[in-house]
Every structure is written in structure tokens, then in C-alpha cells.
Design a protein around this motif. Structure first.
Motif: not given
Length: 164
Positions: A56-65, A146-162
Motif C-alpha cells: 500500500h502507498p507508504g507501507w512496507p511490503v506485506l507477504n502472505g494471504r 503494488h501501489a505507490s503515490p505520485v508526487l506532485a511537482e511543486s516548481g520550487e526546484d526551478e525557483d532555486e536556480d533562478t
């Protein structure tokens, strides 16, 4: 309702049944959709049958029924409302194994606050998922989720280089 004719249609139906059982909070139905070690041949995993797994998103792997189904019981007990809008669904079948990839657009709500009867706040989440199914005498059963969250782009990285 028509009966699915191809393996791909059957896997699509099994995948849809999984998400619908989650939405309804139907633990018995959800349990019936997961692979049971007896559903596999004796040569799998050193004679123990296929071992189901879940992340599950943010969980460790679970094995066994047992461990996997306990996680769903916990989620269902603590989620008053959940709805899945699946996009980018892709199904691939090879022999008795099928792979489904999709994006889960999830809308969920927790228990109501102590002082009210209304649903707790609704939260949206974008998750990518891979579901592996195995063909059995009883149809296609879920072997791994297996489910993983999609991280949204914040745009903050671009501001650091400007400069500025």
C-alpha cells in the motif's frame, strides 16, 4: 451483461471487481478475489504455492494471504468512504499470468469527527498501481498489488536556480 470472452476481458473484470469490493467495503468479496496457495501448482515456491504480496502507498511490503487480508480489514475499518477512478489501465496476459498497470485517482474520507454524524474531510490522492493476476480454476485471482503515490511537482526546484 455480457460474459467476457478473452483473457484480457476476464482480467479487466477481475481488476474492476477488486476496486469495486474496496469501494463497497466488502471484505468477504475482496478476500475471494485474492489467490489462495491451493490455487497454484505444487512446484511454485518450493511446494508452498504462490505467496501473495501487497504494498500500500507508504507501507512496507506485506507477504502472505493472512498479512495482506489483515491490512485490508484495517483499511476498511478506518475508511468511511473511498472511490477509485482508474485511468491509464493497461492489461497484458502471458499464459496463466496477467499484469495490470493503472493510475488510481482516489477520493477518500475518514471517520466523522467525534461531535458530528457527517463524513470526515475528503482527500484526493493520485497513485500508480501494478496488479498481478494468476489464472485458476475459479478464474483470475489477484497475486500481488503494488501501489505507490505520485508526487506532485511543486516548481520550487526551478525557483532555486533562478537568480534573484
Amino acid at each position: 451483461m455480457s460474459t467476457p470472452r478473452t483473457d484480457v476481458e476476464q482480467v479487466e473484470r477481475a481488476n474492476t471487481a477488486y476496486y469495486e469490493a474496496m469501494e463497497r467495503g466488502d471484505f468477504d468479496e475482496l478476500s475471494s478475489l485474492w489467490l489462495v496457495p491451493l490455487d497454484t501448482s505444487d512446484d511454485d515456491f518450493e511446494g508452498e504455492g504462490a505467496v501473495v504480496s501487497c504494498v500500500h502507498p507508504g507501507w512496507p511490503v506485506l507477504n502472505g494471504r493472512g498479512e495482506v487480508l489483515r491490512s485490508y480489514a484495517l483499511i476498511m475499518a478506518n475508511t468511511e468512504y473511498i472511490q477509485f477512478f482508474l485511468t491509464d489501465v493497461r492489461v497484458s496476459v502471458s499464459g496463466d499470468t496477467a499484469l495490470v498497470t493503472c493510475t488510481e485517482n482516489i477520493l477518500s474520507g475518514g471517520p466523522a469527527p467525534d461531535d458530528g454524524d457527517e463524513l470526515g474531510p475528503l482527500v484526493g490522492q493520485l497513485v500508480v498501481a501494478t496488479n498481478v493476476f494468476r489464472r485458476t480454476a475459479d478464474g483470475w485471482k489477484l497475486w500481488s498489488h503494488h501501489a505507490s503515490p505520485v508526487l506532485a511537482e511543486s516548481g520550487e526546484d526551478e525557483d532555486e536556480d533562478t537568480p534573484g
